[in-house]
Design a protein around this motif. Structure first.
Motif, PDB file in Angstrom:
ATOM      1  N   SER A  11      32.671  50.154  31.476  1.00  0.00           N
ATOM      2  CA  SER A  11      31.270  50.399  31.797  1.00  0.00           C
ATOM      3  C   SER A  11      30.438  49.914  30.619  1.00  0.00           C
ATOM      4  O   SER A  11      30.924  49.834  29.491  1.00  0.00           O
ATOM      5  N   SER A  12      29.209  49.595  30.918  1.00  0.00           N
ATOM      6  CA  SER A  12      28.320  49.156  29.851  1.00  0.00           C
ATOM      7  C   SER A  12      27.934  50.346  28.994  1.00  0.00           C
ATOM      8  O   SER A  12      27.638  51.424  29.513  1.00  0.00           O
ATOM      9  N   ALA A  13      27.934  50.128  27.699  1.00  0.00           N
ATOM     10  CA  ALA A  13      27.481  51.165  26.774  1.00  0.00           C
ATOM     11  C   ALA A  13      25.958  51.272  26.864  1.00  0.00           C
ATOM     12  O   ALA A  13      25.264  50.271  27.057  1.00  0.00           O
ATOM     13  N   ALA A  14      25.432  52.467  26.726  1.00  0.00           N
ATOM     14  CA  ALA A  14      23.983  52.647  26.697  1.00  0.00           C
ATOM     15  C   ALA A  14      23.424  52.145  25.369  1.00  0.00           C
ATOM     16  O   ALA A  14      22.333  51.564  25.311  1.00  0.00           O
ATOM     17  N   ARG A  15      24.203  52.339  24.302  1.00  0.00           N
ATOM     18  CA  ARG A  15      23.821  51.885  22.957  1.00  0.00           C
ATOM     19  C   ARG A  15      25.089  51.614  22.172  1.00  0.00           C
ATOM     20  O   ARG A  15      26.122  52.237  22.433  1.00  0.00           O
ATOM     21  N   ALA A 116      33.138  34.196  34.036  1.00  0.00           N
ATOM     22  CA  ALA A 116      34.495  34.750  33.910  1.00  0.00           C
ATOM     23  C   ALA A 116      34.873  34.903  32.439  1.00  0.00           C
ATOM     24  O   ALA A 116      35.513  35.894  32.053  1.00  0.00           O
ATOM     25  N   ALA A 117      34.474  33.961  31.613  1.00  0.00           N
ATOM     26  CA  ALA A 117      34.746  34.056  30.173  1.00  0.00           C
ATOM     27  C   ALA A 117      34.036  35.277  29.578  1.00  0.00           C
ATOM     28  O   ALA A 117      34.608  36.010  28.767  1.00  0.00           O
ATOM     29  N   ALA A 118      32.791  35.491  30.014  1.00  0.00           N
ATOM     30  CA  ALA A 118      32.040  36.660  29.530  1.00  0.00           C
ATOM     31  C   ALA A 118      32.733  37.954  29.960  1.00  0.00           C
ATOM     32  O   ALA A 118      32.846  38.903  29.169  1.00  0.00           O
ATOM     33  N   GLN A 119      33.222  38.000  31.179  1.00  0.00           N
ATOM     34  CA  GLN A 119      33.941  39.188  31.652  1.00  0.00           C
ATOM     35  C   GLN A 119      35.223  39.399  30.849  1.00  0.00           C
ATOM     36  O   GLN A 119      35.561  40.533  30.498  1.00  0.00           O
ATOM     37  N   ASN A 120      35.946  38.318  30.558  1.00  0.00           N
ATOM     38  CA  ASN A 120      37.148  38.443  29.720  1.00  0.00           C
ATOM     39  C   ASN A 120      36.788  39.042  28.362  1.00  0.00           C
ATOM     40  O   ASN A 120      37.489  39.928  27.860  1.00  0.00           O
ATOM     41  N   LEU A 121      35.707  38.552  27.768  1.00  0.00           N
ATOM     42  CA  LEU A 121      35.276  39.074  26.471  1.00  0.00           C
ATOM     43  C   LEU A 121      34.958  40.564  26.584  1.00  0.00           C
ATOM     44  O   LEU A 121      35.373  41.373  25.748  1.00  0.00           O
ATOM     45  N   PHE A 122      34.251  40.933  27.648  1.00  0.00           N
ATOM     46  CA  PHE A 122      33.866  42.327  27.856  1.00  0.00           C
ATOM     47  C   PHE A 122      35.102  43.215  27.983  1.00  0.00           C
ATOM     48  O   PHE A 122      35.219  44.258  27.316  1.00  0.00           O
ATOM     49  N   LEU A 123      36.045  42.810  28.836  1.00  0.00           N
ATOM     50  CA  LEU A 123      37.248  43.623  29.043  1.00  0.00           C
ATOM     51  C   LEU A 123      38.102  43.706  27.780  1.00  0.00           C
ATOM     52  O   LEU A 123      38.664  44.765  27.472  1.00  0.00           O
ATOM     53  N   ALA A 124      38.198  42.613  27.051  1.00  0.00           N
ATOM     54  CA  ALA A 124      38.977  42.610  25.808  1.00  0.00           C
ATOM     55  C   ALA A 124      38.337  43.546  24.785  1.00  0.00           C
ATOM     56  O   ALA A 124      39.037  44.302  24.095  1.00  0.00           O
ATOM     57  N   GLY A 129      38.521  49.115  22.197  1.00  0.00           N
ATOM     58  CA  GLY A 129      37.789  50.342  21.895  1.00  0.00           C
ATOM     59  C   GLY A 129      36.330  50.157  21.529  1.00  0.00           C
ATOM     60  O   GLY A 129      35.676  51.109  21.085  1.00  0.00           O
ATOM     61  N   TYR A 130      35.786  48.981  21.729  1.00  0.00           N
ATOM     62  CA  TYR A 130      34.373  48.735  21.403  1.00  0.00           C
ATOM     63  C   TYR A 130      33.487  48.999  22.607  1.00  0.00           C
ATOM     64  O   TYR A 130      33.882  48.803  23.752  1.00  0.00           O
ATOM     65  N   GLY A 131      32.265  49.419  22.311  1.00  0.00           N
ATOM     66  CA  GLY A 131      31.242  49.493  23.336  1.00  0.00           C
ATOM     67  C   GLY A 131      30.623  48.119  23.500  1.00  0.00           C
ATOM     68  O   GLY A 131      30.515  47.357  22.530  1.00  0.00           O
ATOM     69  N   VAL A 132      30.210  47.807  24.723  1.00  0.00           N
ATOM     70  CA  VAL A 132      29.628  46.498  25.011  1.00  0.00           C
ATOM     71  C   VAL A 132      28.422  46.672  25.931  1.00  0.00           C
ATOM     72  O   VAL A 132      28.469  47.460  26.873  1.00  0.00           O
ATOM     73  N   MET A 133      27.376  45.921  25.643  1.00  0.00           N
ATOM     74  CA  MET A 133      26.227  45.804  26.543  1.00  0.00           C
ATOM     75  C   MET A 133      26.073  44.322  26.875  1.00  0.00           C
ATOM     76  O   MET A 133      25.951  43.508  25.968  1.00  0.00           O
ATOM     77  N   TRP A 134      26.095  43.978  28.153  1.00  0.00           N
ATOM     78  CA  TRP A 134      25.900  42.603  28.617  1.00  0.00           C
ATOM     79  C   TRP A 134      24.430  42.493  29.003  1.00  0.00           C
ATOM     80  O   TRP A 134      23.981  43.116  29.956  1.00  0.00           O
ATOM     81  N   LYS A 135      23.681  41.723  28.238  1.00  0.00           N
ATOM     82  CA  LYS A 135      22.240  41.588  28.452  1.00  0.00           C
ATOM     83  C   LYS A 135      21.889  40.141  28.757  1.00  0.00           C
ATOM     84  O   LYS A 135      22.648  39.226  28.463  1.00  0.00           O
ATOM     85  N   THR A 136      20.716  39.945  29.325  1.00  0.00           N
ATOM     86  CA  THR A 136      20.109  38.621  29.427  1.00  0.00           C
ATOM     87  C   THR A 136      18.639  38.794  29.063  1.00  0.00           C
ATOM     88  O   THR A 136      18.315  38.907  27.907  1.00  0.00           O
ATOM     89  N   MET A 161      25.922  39.386  24.547  1.00  0.00           N
ATOM     90  CA  MET A 161      26.816  40.539  24.421  1.00  0.00           C
ATOM     91  C   MET A 161      26.548  41.283  23.114  1.00  0.00           C
ATOM     92  O   MET A 161      26.684  40.703  22.032  1.00  0.00           O
ATOM     93  N   HIS A 162      26.187  42.543  23.233  1.00  0.00           N
ATOM     94  CA  HIS A 162      26.004  43.427  22.082  1.00  0.00           C
ATOM     95  C   HIS A 162      27.282  44.243  21.955  1.00  0.00           C
ATOM     96  O   HIS A 162      27.672  44.936  22.901  1.00  0.00           O
ATOM     97  N   LEU A 163      27.922  44.176  20.788  1.00  0.00           N
ATOM     98  CA  LEU A 163      29.210  44.840  20.574  1.00  0.00           C
ATOM     99  C   LEU A 163      29.155  45.766  19.371  1.00  0.00           C
ATOM    100  O   LEU A 163      28.527  45.441  18.364  1.00  0.00           O
ATOM    101  N   GLY A 164      29.838  46.879  19.480  1.00  0.00           N
ATOM    102  CA  GLY A 164      29.936  47.822  18.374  1.00  0.00           C
ATOM    103  C   GLY A 164      30.561  49.125  18.850  1.00  0.00           C
ATOM    104  O   GLY A 164      31.139  49.186  19.930  1.00  0.00           O
TER     105      GLY A 164
END
Length: 168
Positions: A11-15, A116-124, A129-136, A161-164
């Protein structure tokens, strides 16, 4: 994490906040992203990790893109817009450099491969254990923003992609 568990719990992280992915983890994420299905093996994806001057220029251009769409924005609102990019420890822009010199693979298929590459990055990232937000947002469609990160104006930004660490 098992594949189905990753997909079902993603799921997308809120922050997100510090820490971002380590250099080793970031390398793993980009490798996973690059394993996306790709008709014609064109590898149209571009992964731009925003650091230093590139991040500053991208942030400024993104804020200006929003102001262009909403000219009544105040300086305070622009500052809030810039802060959105500054509070994420790691940002990866996932771009699509469309190969228009060939006629076999339509543009849409190249864009979908980058999705699909973005989804792979998100799932990885989720698996590590990182939170991810997919933004445009407005920045993803602005020619000046694209140029700052080395894309052509008619290329595409598929994800910012915001990661942390996932914050509550």
């Amino acid at each position: 994490m098992e594949l189905f568990a990753a997909v079902q719990t993603r799921s997308s992280a809120a922050r997100v906040g510090p820490p971002g992915p380590s250099p080793e983890d970031l390398d793993l994420l980009l490798q996973a992203a690059a394993r996306a299905p790709d008709h014609g093996r064109l590898k149209p994806w571009r992964f731009i990790v925003l650091n230093g001057a590139t991040r500053e220029a991208f942030t400024a251009a993104a804020a200006e893109a929003k102001r262009a769409r909403l000219p009544a924005m105040t300086e305070e609102q622009l500052a809030v817009e810039r802060e959105k990019f500054n509070r994420s420890p790691t940002i990866v822009v996932v771009g699509c450099a469309v190969d228009r010199d060939q006629s076999k693979i339509p543009e849409i298929e190249q864009v979908v491969a980058v999705g699909a590459a973005a989804q792979n990055l998100f799932l990885a990232a989720h698996d590590l254990g990182y939170g991810v937000m997919w933004k445009t947002g407005a920045a993803a469609y602005d020619p000046a923003v694209k140029t700052i990160i080395g894309l052509r104006p008619d290329d595409h930004i598929v994800a910012i992609m915001h990661l942390g660490a996932r914050l509550k």
